[in-house]
Design a protein around this motif. Structure first.
Motif, mmCIF file in Angstrom:
data_model
loop_
_atom_site.group_PDB
_atom_site.id
_atom_site.type_symbol
_atom_site.label_atom_id
_atom_site.label_comp_id
_atom_site.label_asym_id
_atom_site.label_seq_id
_atom_site.Cartn_x
_atom_site.Cartn_y
_atom_site.Cartn_z
ATOM 1 N N THR A 35 100.340 94.855 -7.027
ATOM 2 C CA THR A 35 99.853 93.747 -6.412
ATOM 3 C C THR A 35 98.571 93.583 -6.249
ATOM 4 O O THR A 35 98.026 92.827 -5.323
ATOM 5 N N ARG A 36 97.664 94.177 -6.873
ATOM 6 C CA ARG A 36 96.320 94.231 -6.861
ATOM 7 C C ARG A 36 96.008 92.783 -7.603
ATOM 8 O O ARG A 36 96.290 92.513 -8.600
ATOM 9 N N LEU A 37 94.644 92.376 -7.026
ATOM 10 C CA LEU A 37 93.933 91.335 -7.597
ATOM 11 C C LEU A 37 93.147 91.719 -8.821
ATOM 12 O O LEU A 37 92.977 91.051 -9.797
ATOM 13 N N ARG A 38 92.347 92.670 -8.570
ATOM 14 C CA ARG A 38 91.512 93.237 -9.642
ATOM 15 C C ARG A 38 92.059 94.495 -10.337
ATOM 16 O O ARG A 38 93.127 95.093 -9.884
ATOM 17 N N ASN A 39 91.794 94.544 -11.490
ATOM 18 C CA ASN A 39 91.946 95.830 -12.449
ATOM 19 C C ASN A 39 91.692 97.314 -11.791
ATOM 20 O O ASN A 39 90.784 97.342 -11.003
ATOM 21 N N ASP A 40 92.552 98.015 -12.229
ATOM 22 C CA ASP A 40 91.957 99.574 -11.849
ATOM 23 C C ASP A 40 92.045 100.335 -13.086
ATOM 24 O O ASP A 40 92.190 99.825 -14.125
ATOM 25 N N ALA A 41 92.136 101.712 -13.080
ATOM 26 C CA ALA A 41 91.749 102.354 -14.280
ATOM 27 C C ALA A 41 93.052 102.441 -14.994
ATOM 28 O O ALA A 41 93.158 102.783 -16.219
ATOM 29 N N GLN A 42 94.386 102.201 -14.473
ATOM 30 C CA GLN A 42 95.644 102.428 -15.096
ATOM 31 C C GLN A 42 96.034 100.846 -15.721
ATOM 32 O O GLN A 42 96.860 100.954 -16.685
ATOM 33 N N SER A 43 95.717 100.145 -15.209
ATOM 34 C CA SER A 43 96.341 98.611 -15.555
ATOM 35 C C SER A 43 95.373 97.441 -15.077
ATOM 36 O O SER A 43 94.507 97.674 -14.368
ATOM 37 N N TYR A 44 96.146 96.304 -15.307
ATOM 38 C CA TYR A 44 95.282 95.097 -14.987
ATOM 39 C C TYR A 44 95.698 94.600 -13.916
ATOM 40 O O TYR A 44 96.885 94.917 -13.391
ATOM 41 N N GLY A 45 94.863 93.874 -12.965
ATOM 42 C CA GLY A 45 95.226 92.982 -11.834
ATOM 43 C C GLY A 45 95.689 91.741 -12.142
ATOM 44 O O GLY A 45 95.929 91.371 -13.207
ATOM 45 N N TRP A 46 96.204 91.198 -11.103
ATOM 46 C CA TRP A 46 96.985 89.917 -11.405
ATOM 47 C C TRP A 46 96.135 88.710 -11.948
ATOM 48 O O TRP A 46 96.558 87.817 -12.293
ATOM 49 N N MET A 47 94.711 88.788 -11.495
ATOM 50 C CA MET A 47 94.047 87.744 -11.769
ATOM 51 C C MET A 47 93.764 87.656 -13.395
ATOM 52 O O MET A 47 94.118 86.662 -13.961
ATOM 53 N N MET A 48 93.538 88.831 -14.077
ATOM 54 C CA MET A 48 93.512 88.919 -15.475
ATOM 55 C C MET A 48 94.951 88.731 -16.113
ATOM 56 O O MET A 48 95.026 88.137 -17.346
#
Length: 190
Positions: free
Chosen positions: A5-18
Motif C-alpha cells: 500500500t506504499r507509494l514509494r519503493n522499499d528494499a523489498q518491492s516497488y511502491g504504487w507510483m512506480m
C-alpha cells in the motif's frame, strides 16, 4: 502474501507510483505501436485520416510526460534490492535492458515529436494544451525522424517483449519474486 500500500519503493518491492506508471506506460506504448501501424495504412479519404494521428500524437506526448515523471521519481526514490537468486550476470543484463528500454522510449518519443512538428505547427494534445513546434527545423526532418521513429519503436516493442518473457521466466521457471514485485505483491512480515 500481501499487497503493498506504499507509494514509494522499499528494499523489498516497488511502491504504487512506480508500479502504476510502469503498467500504464506499457499499455500505452503497446497501444501506440499498434495504432502507428494502423495509421501508416490510412489514405487521405479514410474517415480516421485526421483523428487517429491526432490521437497517436496526444497519447505520445502524455507518455513523454510520464517518462519524464518516471525518470524523476526513479532518481528520487530507492530501487529495491536485487533478489538473492540474481547473480552478477543477471543484474548486469537487467540493468542494460532497462537502460536500453529507457533510451528507446526517449528516442522514439522525441522522433515522433520531430515528425509531428516538421511543418512548424504545434501539437494539440486532446484540446487540453499545445506543445510548440521544434525551433530547430532541418531538411528532410519528417523523413529522417519517421525512419528513426519506426525503427526505434520496433526495437522498443521487441525489447519489451523480451523483458516480459524474462519476467515470466523468473516467475514460472526460477520461481522468484521478480514479477510479483512489479504487481506490489510482497511476503508478509510478522
Amino acid at each position: 502474501m500481501a499487497i503493498t500500500t506504499r507509494l514509494r519503493n522499499d528494499a523489498q518491492s516497488y511502491g504504487w507510483m512506480m508500479i502504476g506508471i510502469h503498467w500504464l506506460m506499457a499499455i500505452a506504448i503497446i497501444g501506440l505501436y499498434a495504432l502507428g501501424l494502423y495509421i501508416v495504412d490510412l489514405t487521405y479519404y479514410d474517415p480516421e485520416y485526421k483523428t487517429m494521428p491526432n490521437l497517436h500524437r496526444s497519447i505520445g506526448i502524455l507518455v513523454l510526460i510520464a517518462l519524464a515523471l518516471r525518470l524523476a521519481w526513479k532518481i528520487g526514490d530507492r530501487t529495491p534490492r536485487p533478489l538473492a537468486s540474481h547473480g552478477p550476470l543477471v543484474r548486469l543484463a537487467t540493468g542494460a535492458a532497462h537502460g536500453l528500454l529507457y533510451l528507446l522510449m526517449l528516442v522514439t518519443l522525441v522522433a515522433g515529436y520531430l515528425i509531428s512538428t516538421a511543418d512548424g505547427r504545434p501539437i494539440e494534445v486532446f484540446d487540453w494544451f499545445q506543445v510548440p513546434a521544434s525551433p530547430l527545423q532541418y531538411d528532410g526532418q519528417e523523413d529522417i525522424a519517421g525512419w528513426v521513429h519506426y525503427w526505434s519503436a520496433t526495437a522498443l516493442i521487441a525489447l519489451a517483449g523480451l523483458h516480459a518473457l524474462a519476467a515470466l521466466k523468473h516467475h514460472f521457471l526460477d520461481k522468484d519474486a521478480t514479477l510479483k514485485r512489479m504487481f506490489g505483491i510482497t511476503k508478509e512480515t510478522t
